[in-house]
Design an enzyme around this catalytic site. Sequence first.
Site, PDB file in Angstrom:
ATOM      1  N   TRP A 322       0.841  -1.206   0.000  1.00  0.00           N
ATOM      2  CA  TRP A 322       0.000   0.000   0.000  1.00  0.00           C
ATOM      3  C   TRP A 322       0.879   1.259   0.000  1.00  0.00           C
ATOM      4  CZ3 TRP A 322      -0.111   4.015   3.530  1.00  0.00           C
ATOM      5  CH2 TRP A 322      -1.181   4.901   3.441  1.00  0.00           C
ATOM      6  N   HIS A 323       2.044   1.146   0.665  1.00  0.00           N
ATOM      7  CA  HIS A 323       2.918   2.317   0.782  1.00  0.00           C
ATOM      8  C   HIS A 323       3.581   2.687  -0.530  1.00  0.00           C
ATOM      9  CE1 HIS A 323       2.459   1.488   5.058  1.00  0.00           C
ATOM     10  NE2 HIS A 323       2.836   2.725   5.259  1.00  0.00           N
ATOM     11  N   GLY A 324       3.829   1.738  -1.377  1.00  0.00           N
ATOM     12  CA  GLY A 324       4.484   2.092  -2.629  1.00  0.00           C
ATOM     13  C   GLY A 324       4.691   0.901  -3.519  1.00  0.00           C
ATOM     14  N   PHE A 472       2.435   8.391  -0.848  1.00  0.00           N
ATOM     15  CA  PHE A 472       1.690   7.129  -0.777  1.00  0.00           C
ATOM     16  C   PHE A 472       0.240   7.342  -1.158  1.00  0.00           C
ATOM     17  CE2 PHE A 472       4.882   6.571   2.798  1.00  0.00           C
ATOM     18  CZ  PHE A 472       5.832   6.128   1.927  1.00  0.00           C
TER      19      PHE A 472
END
Lengths: 472, 307
Positions: A322-324, A472
């Site tokens: 989800w962060h990257g 993000f």
Amino acid sequence: MLFNSLIFLLFAGTFFAIWPRVRANPRARWAWLFGASMLFYGFWDWRFLGLILFSGLIDYFAALGMASRPRWKKALLWLSITANIGTLALFKYAGFFLSAINDVAGAFGGDAVVPVIRLALPVGISFYTFQSMSYTIDVYRGQLKPVRSVLHFFAYLSMFPQLVAGPIIRASDLLHQLEGYKKTSAEDRIEGLRLITFGFFKKMVIADNMAPAIQDAFARAHVIDSTPYWWIIITMFAVQVYCDFAGYSDIARGLARWMGYHFKVNFDHPFAAKSLREFWARWHISLTTWFRDYVYMPLGGPMKGLRGHVNTWVTMALSGFWHGANWTFLLWGFSQGVLLSVEKLLGTPKRLIKLPSGRWICTALVIAQIWSAFALFGSRDLTQAFAIMNSMYIPTEWNWLPVQRLLEYQKQGLLVLALFIARELWYYLGLDEKRVGDLLRTPATQTVGLACAMVLCVYFRGPGMAFIYFQF
Amino acid sequence: MTIDRTTITLCLGFAAIFCVGLLRPSQPQGSWDRSHPKRFWAQKLEWERQFDIVFAGDSRVVFGIAPEVATETMGGARAANFGFLGGGYSAAYLEALEGTLDPASPAPILVLGFSPRSIVPTLTWLNEFTEARDMGLCDRLTQRYFSELLWNHRRLDLVQLEDWFRGSSEFEEVIYNFRDDGWIETQVVDTERLSRTDRMNPITEPVDPYPPTMIEAVMDHVERWSSAGIRVFGYRSPTPGRRARNEDELYRFDEPFFVASFERSGGTWLELPGDEYTFWDSSHMDDESARAFTAEVMRAMRTTSRP
């Protein structure tokens, strides 16, 4: 529009000057909140406003459809999830997956099979799509009634304090608050000011002053081989990420408080955790609970045997992703999942806590595990991450020269790091709860403390930086 | 009637901010911050299709090239200094550089000043070009309308605080004059103090080697410009000998290879004297030297055989 910009101060001043005049009327309240939020977001790129509207409208109508056409409930849920995940996939992950396909083709000796597209990432897309999805999922589960007014829904989805970098506010937590309004009390106002001031302090004084040293360390093509240097840099990076994001969350909570609304705490002294499980219960709480409720539990949750562990690994890996769109984030999440399993199997915190100074040993163990996660989090690729971890955990050379340079040229960053560590130790030792803590909580000391923090935010701020979590 | 605690706190905070702003020593005219350098860099990016001769490079070009000398030498040609602090020859920079030349100019010229640092991507976050280019709408508006307010509340660092407590003022050893043509003219005021201050962080660590792609990108552009009728000149920015040797070693700069590549791509390399000038730190020239050096560059350009 960045919180730490002059334009935002003008924007917020105008918003709060008008807010008391519109808040009593629901339509005027929602319209003002929605309009101001669109202006706030449009300052980055007005073209992406359409994306929020598109994503939001699908969820708004899907939820209404679920209530009026129960037979179509499941199909409408999938429509909502597909639209949200599809938007994320297109803007955030398409480049990554297409590159991965070409890498696989390359591994078998072939040429690139697909052209790689990389679209500009709309700021905050991961946050608002998750908020929007929480709404339709809760309506599907029958835990929430769909809202009738489209303005009401968009006032929730686009509410500017948390639009671009969280915290991820669930529809079930905010929609009902937005239905009415609460006149702010003196307590709300001072608490809001405290949250906003110390949020800015965390971001501008602590995180931004450490940023130059950290950027310099990670920007190099070759990792400096020095164990003490990397322990200092990763410590600084962990604190920077924390203060950057917790600072943003605090400002968002403070602004909401001034409007008369409550956002839940998003960070709760995570570095004082005595187990990895506790760390993740204290870090980015709105995201971890989102994944718990909408991914982990549907997968089966804490089941016995291997399945329970697999559920943890999958949830943590997805949380990392989800962060990257990068292997480093994927591995970051997955490795934390595996470490959580190991901790559960061995029961290390429960055993170690019984030893003399057991609490300190437990916290040190958590930090050792979390710091490796931050090495992954900050690295541009796996090669760099492994080189940093190698330098940290397998010391071959006690090269002090880079540390001397840090001491010489990054005094300001190291000073704020020391300040942060002292503050966390204060909390860890429980001094907040003791008499000395009470003395610091008197109205007079709080007023002077806040005024001092404001001065430091203006004159002792670091070089202006965007918030890390915007990406993000 | 009781006054709200939030109001008291805000008033106290703003009063304290105001007092600290009053108490801090004023900066003399010509000091670095006083001239609002952010606006200066942003203005450079607004130059479009308006010059006959443009000088490019890093800080050594910013301080070391006086476009007015080029204008005088070339009979009124429109000249500009497109250098940026920390500037590296990234593809984006090269594209922006090309955009500053007037396509209708009878003899468009690009002059590229190289230092080993200008083709190394390390510390790219310091690059004023990237920062000015990435400036968002908010920053642009802030710079346009509130730069004075921002200057009054500029940040302090530990060194400045130390100076403040000792009673000495900030940045008084060099006066900076930010010129409209992109040059930063510098005059040394306090030579004694300057000699005590090392204004450039010494580079003592191993740094990243050159990425071949970065050099290739420079050469590709030189080739394209040359074939489009733009005369492209290159030179190594003057640096005192000891410092130049130090940089060659640290950055592993292979000058003969670089020059050969540059000339193969259609550019003309200018061999210029390196350390006859006055540097107010280890690599940046004062105003007199900048004028003299620019005249030297123009002379070398005229005497080269290559068209």
